[in-house]
Design a protein around this motif. Structure first.
Motif, PDB file in Angstrom:
ATOM      1  N   GLY A  20     -48.045 -30.720 -70.869  1.00 30.45           N
ATOM      2  CA  GLY A  20     -46.962 -31.216 -70.016  1.00 30.45           C
ATOM      3  C   GLY A  20     -47.174 -32.659 -69.586  1.00 30.45           C
ATOM      4  N   LEU A  21     -48.392 -32.981 -69.144  1.00 28.25           N
ATOM      5  CA  LEU A  21     -48.665 -34.351 -68.705  1.00 28.25           C
ATOM      6  C   LEU A  21     -48.653 -35.340 -69.869  1.00 28.25           C
ATOM      7  CD1 LEU A  21     -51.401 -33.800 -65.981  1.00 28.25           C
ATOM      8  CD2 LEU A  21     -48.952 -34.290 -65.666  1.00 28.25           C
ATOM      9  N   LEU A  22     -49.104 -34.897 -71.037  1.00 28.07           N
ATOM     10  CA  LEU A  22     -49.079 -35.765 -72.216  1.00 28.07           C
ATOM     11  C   LEU A  22     -47.648 -36.132 -72.590  1.00 28.07           C
ATOM     12  CD1 LEU A  22     -50.818 -37.073 -74.463  1.00 28.07           C
ATOM     13  CD2 LEU A  22     -50.471 -34.982 -75.771  1.00 28.07           C
ATOM     14  N   LEU A  23     -46.774 -35.142 -72.652  1.00 26.15           N
ATOM     15  CA  LEU A  23     -45.368 -35.421 -72.983  1.00 26.15           C
ATOM     16  C   LEU A  23     -44.723 -36.281 -71.911  1.00 26.15           C
ATOM     17  CD1 LEU A  23     -42.877 -34.995 -74.771  1.00 26.15           C
ATOM     18  CD2 LEU A  23     -42.436 -32.897 -73.477  1.00 26.15           C
ATOM     19  N   LEU A  24     -44.972 -35.960 -70.660  1.00 25.36           N
ATOM     20  CA  LEU A  24     -44.409 -36.726 -69.547  1.00 25.36           C
ATOM     21  C   LEU A  24     -44.866 -38.181 -69.590  1.00 25.36           C
ATOM     22  CD1 LEU A  24     -42.850 -36.661 -66.795  1.00 25.36           C
ATOM     23  CD2 LEU A  24     -45.051 -36.137 -65.743  1.00 25.36           C
TER      24      LEU A  24
ATOM     25  N   CYS B 130     -39.750 -24.650 -72.100  1.00 27.40           N
ATOM     26  CA  CYS B 130     -40.215 -25.043 -73.431  1.00 27.40           C
ATOM     27  C   CYS B 130     -39.052 -25.242 -74.408  1.00 27.40           C
ATOM     28  CB  CYS B 130     -41.157 -23.989 -74.006  1.00 27.40           C
ATOM     29  SG  CYS B 130     -42.794 -24.001 -73.272  1.00 27.40           S
ATOM     30  N   LEU B 131     -37.968 -24.537 -74.212  1.00 25.26           N
ATOM     31  CA  LEU B 131     -36.865 -24.566 -75.181  1.00 25.26           C
ATOM     32  C   LEU B 131     -36.237 -25.952 -75.363  1.00 25.26           C
ATOM     33  CD1 LEU B 131     -35.231 -21.108 -74.423  1.00 25.26           C
ATOM     34  CD2 LEU B 131     -36.819 -21.720 -76.274  1.00 25.26           C
ATOM     35  N   PRO B 132     -35.886 -26.685 -74.287  1.00 28.11           N
ATOM     36  CA  PRO B 132     -35.336 -28.030 -74.497  1.00 28.11           C
ATOM     37  C   PRO B 132     -36.335 -28.983 -75.162  1.00 28.11           C
ATOM     38  CG  PRO B 132     -34.854 -27.288 -72.281  1.00 28.11           C
ATOM     39  CD  PRO B 132     -35.805 -26.293 -72.874  1.00 28.11           C
ATOM     40  N   ILE B 133     -37.611 -28.834 -74.821  1.00 28.44           N
ATOM     41  CA  ILE B 133     -38.637 -29.680 -75.435  1.00 28.44           C
ATOM     42  C   ILE B 133     -38.701 -29.418 -76.932  1.00 28.44           C
ATOM     43  CG2 ILE B 133     -41.123 -30.150 -75.546  1.00 28.44           C
ATOM     44  CD1 ILE B 133     -41.194 -29.410 -72.513  1.00 28.44           C
ATOM     45  N   LEU B 134     -38.737 -28.150 -77.309  1.00 31.37           N
ATOM     46  CA  LEU B 134     -38.782 -27.799 -78.729  1.00 31.37           C
ATOM     47  C   LEU B 134     -37.533 -28.265 -79.452  1.00 31.37           C
ATOM     48  CD1 LEU B 134     -40.355 -24.245 -78.420  1.00 31.37           C
ATOM     49  CD2 LEU B 134     -41.478 -26.340 -79.198  1.00 31.37           C
ATOM     50  N   ALA B 135     -36.385 -28.183 -78.784  1.00 33.55           N
ATOM     51  CA  ALA B 135     -35.138 -28.647 -79.398  1.00 33.55           C
ATOM     52  C   ALA B 135     -35.187 -30.154 -79.665  1.00 33.55           C
ATOM     53  CB  ALA B 135     -33.944 -28.299 -78.503  1.00 33.55           C
ATOM     54  N   VAL B 136     -35.644 -30.919 -78.678  1.00 40.09           N
ATOM     55  CA  VAL B 136     -35.743 -32.381 -78.852  1.00 40.09           C
ATOM     56  C   VAL B 136     -36.724 -32.721 -79.972  1.00 40.09           C
ATOM     57  CG1 VAL B 136     -36.584 -34.497 -77.739  1.00 40.09           C
ATOM     58  CG2 VAL B 136     -34.987 -33.017 -76.542  1.00 40.09           C
ATOM     59  N   LEU B 137     -37.845 -32.028 -80.021  1.00 42.75           N
ATOM     60  CA  LEU B 137     -38.832 -32.287 -81.071  1.00 42.75           C
ATOM     61  C   LEU B 137     -38.282 -31.965 -82.457  1.00 42.75           C
ATOM     62  CD1 LEU B 137     -41.987 -30.906 -79.267  1.00 42.75           C
ATOM     63  CD2 LEU B 137     -41.600 -33.291 -79.933  1.00 42.75           C
ATOM     64  N   LEU B 138     -37.583 -30.854 -82.578  1.00 41.97           N
ATOM     65  CA  LEU B 138     -37.009 -30.486 -83.876  1.00 41.97           C
ATOM     66  C   LEU B 138     -35.910 -31.461 -84.302  1.00 41.97           C
ATOM     67  CD1 LEU B 138     -36.966 -26.619 -83.546  1.00 41.97           C
ATOM     68  CD2 LEU B 138     -38.330 -27.984 -85.154  1.00 41.97           C
TER      69      LEU B 138
ATOM     70  N   ALA C 192     -48.261 -37.700 -91.503  1.00 39.33           N
ATOM     71  CA  ALA C 192     -49.073 -38.631 -90.713  1.00 39.33           C
ATOM     72  C   ALA C 192     -48.222 -39.386 -89.700  1.00 39.33           C
ATOM     73  CB  ALA C 192     -49.794 -39.613 -91.634  1.00 39.33           C
ATOM     74  N   GLU C 193     -47.039 -39.817 -90.095  1.00 38.51           N
ATOM     75  CA  GLU C 193     -46.162 -40.559 -89.179  1.00 38.51           C
ATOM     76  C   GLU C 193     -45.624 -39.669 -88.058  1.00 38.51           C
ATOM     77  OE1 GLU C 193     -44.135 -43.949 -91.988  1.00 38.51           O
ATOM     78  OE2 GLU C 193     -43.596 -41.839 -92.340  1.00 38.51           O
ATOM     79  N   GLY C 194     -45.410 -38.403 -88.350  1.00 34.35           N
ATOM     80  CA  GLY C 194     -44.857 -37.488 -87.362  1.00 34.35           C
ATOM     81  C   GLY C 194     -45.878 -36.585 -86.714  1.00 34.35           C
ATOM     82  N   GLN C 195     -47.159 -36.917 -86.875  1.00 32.22           N
ATOM     83  CA  GLN C 195     -48.198 -36.005 -86.402  1.00 32.22           C
ATOM     84  C   GLN C 195     -48.147 -35.733 -84.904  1.00 32.22           C
ATOM     85  OE1 GLN C 195     -52.298 -37.443 -86.661  1.00 32.22           O
ATOM     86  NE2 GLN C 195     -51.498 -39.490 -87.003  1.00 32.22           N
ATOM     87  N   PHE C 196     -47.795 -36.724 -84.093  1.00 31.10           N
ATOM     88  CA  PHE C 196     -47.735 -36.496 -82.652  1.00 31.10           C
ATOM     89  C   PHE C 196     -46.628 -35.499 -82.322  1.00 31.10           C
ATOM     90  CE2 PHE C 196     -46.548 -37.665 -78.244  1.00 31.10           C
ATOM     91  CZ  PHE C 196     -47.756 -37.386 -77.640  1.00 31.10           C
ATOM     92  N   ALA C 197     -45.474 -35.654 -82.969  1.00 31.87           N
ATOM     93  CA  ALA C 197     -44.372 -34.713 -82.745  1.00 31.87           C
ATOM     94  C   ALA C 197     -44.748 -33.312 -83.219  1.00 31.87           C
ATOM     95  CB  ALA C 197     -43.111 -35.199 -83.449  1.00 31.87           C
TER      96      ALA C 197
ATOM     97  N   PHE D  60     -46.175 -26.740 -77.509  1.00 30.93           N
ATOM     98  CA  PHE D  60     -45.128 -26.111 -76.706  1.00 30.93           C
ATOM     99  C   PHE D  60     -44.636 -24.790 -77.297  1.00 30.93           C
ATOM    100  CE2 PHE D  60     -45.137 -30.386 -74.954  1.00 30.93           C
ATOM    101  CZ  PHE D  60     -45.227 -30.070 -73.611  1.00 30.93           C
ATOM    102  N   SER D  61     -44.728 -24.618 -78.598  1.00 30.93           N
ATOM    103  CA  SER D  61     -44.404 -23.300 -79.159  1.00 30.93           C
ATOM    104  C   SER D  61     -45.502 -22.300 -78.802  1.00 30.93           C
ATOM    105  CB  SER D  61     -44.174 -23.382 -80.670  1.00 30.93           C
ATOM    106  OG  SER D  61     -45.326 -23.817 -81.344  1.00 30.93           O
ATOM    107  N   SER D  62     -46.751 -22.752 -78.710  1.00 26.09           N
ATOM    108  CA  SER D  62     -47.839 -21.877 -78.260  1.00 26.09           C
ATOM    109  C   SER D  62     -47.626 -21.445 -76.811  1.00 26.09           C
ATOM    110  CB  SER D  62     -49.188 -22.575 -78.398  1.00 26.09           C
ATOM    111  OG  SER D  62     -49.474 -22.840 -79.747  1.00 26.09           O
ATOM    112  N   ILE D  63     -47.208 -22.365 -75.977  1.00 26.28           N
ATOM    113  CA  ILE D  63     -46.921 -22.037 -74.581  1.00 26.28           C
ATOM    114  C   ILE D  63     -45.751 -21.057 -74.501  1.00 26.28           C
ATOM    115  CG2 ILE D  63     -46.123 -22.972 -72.367  1.00 26.28           C
ATOM    116  CD1 ILE D  63     -47.666 -25.585 -73.153  1.00 26.28           C
ATOM    117  N   LEU D  64     -44.730 -21.275 -75.301  1.00 18.32           N
ATOM    118  CA  LEU D  64     -43.585 -20.367 -75.336  1.00 18.32           C
ATOM    119  C   LEU D  64     -44.027 -18.951 -75.709  1.00 18.32           C
ATOM    120  CD1 LEU D  64     -40.437 -19.983 -75.306  1.00 18.32           C
ATOM    121  CD2 LEU D  64     -40.523 -20.461 -77.751  1.00 18.32           C
TER     122      LEU D  64
END
Length: 138
Positions: free
Chosen positions: A23-27, A81-89, A102-107, A114-118
């Motif tokens: 959460g803090l990393l994404l924020l 988690c759902l809006p976060i996963l939606a934005v990432l997808l 490699a370019e999208g590794q952070f995403a 967040f899917s693990s948390i879900l």
């Protein structure tokens, strides 16, 4: 097979660490920059659904500021988690489909976190745990 008290405590501490760190990393990396530099972000945000830059940015801020705060606090964690996963997808599949792994590794890593948390839920060290009924599991 019943888990021992130590195993349950370790699992709950692991889930707390996962929620708070993700959460803090994404924020920190995505949410606060959008919020604090709103006008500049408004000029550069992608609008894949043609909703308008302002609405798209507000939706992104919701997913990257409010939802991580809820997750860190342990409130409505699975729902947050759902809006976060939606934005990432959307970012990975629609906005940046040309990205290599490699370019999208952070995403991708955020998607995994967040899917693990879900899937796992917030654990007992969350405010959700104090709720009763269905709210406790959301």
């Amino acid at each position: 097979m019943q888990a021992s008290g130590w195993e349950e405590r370790a699992r709950d501490l692991g889930l707390l660490w996962l929620r708070v760190s993700a959460g803090l990393l994404l924020l920190w990396v995505h949410g606060l920059p959008k919020l604090l530099d709103y006008s500049a972000e408004l000029q550069r945000i992608e609008d894949p659904f043609h909703l308008g830059a302002s609405l798209t940015l507000m939706l992104a801020i919701f997913a990257e500021v409010l939802c991580p705060l809820l997750i860190v606090a342990g409130v409505l964690v699975r729902l947050a988690c759902l809006p976060i996963l939606a934005v990432l997808l959307v970012a990975l599949l629609l906005v940046h489909p040309q990205w290599s792994l490699a370019e999208g590794q952070f995403a991708w890593l955020l998607l995994i976190l967040f899917s693990s948390i879900l899937i796992a839920g917030p654990g007992s060290l969350a405010l959700n745990h104090r709720f009763t009924g269905a709210l406790r599991y959301v």
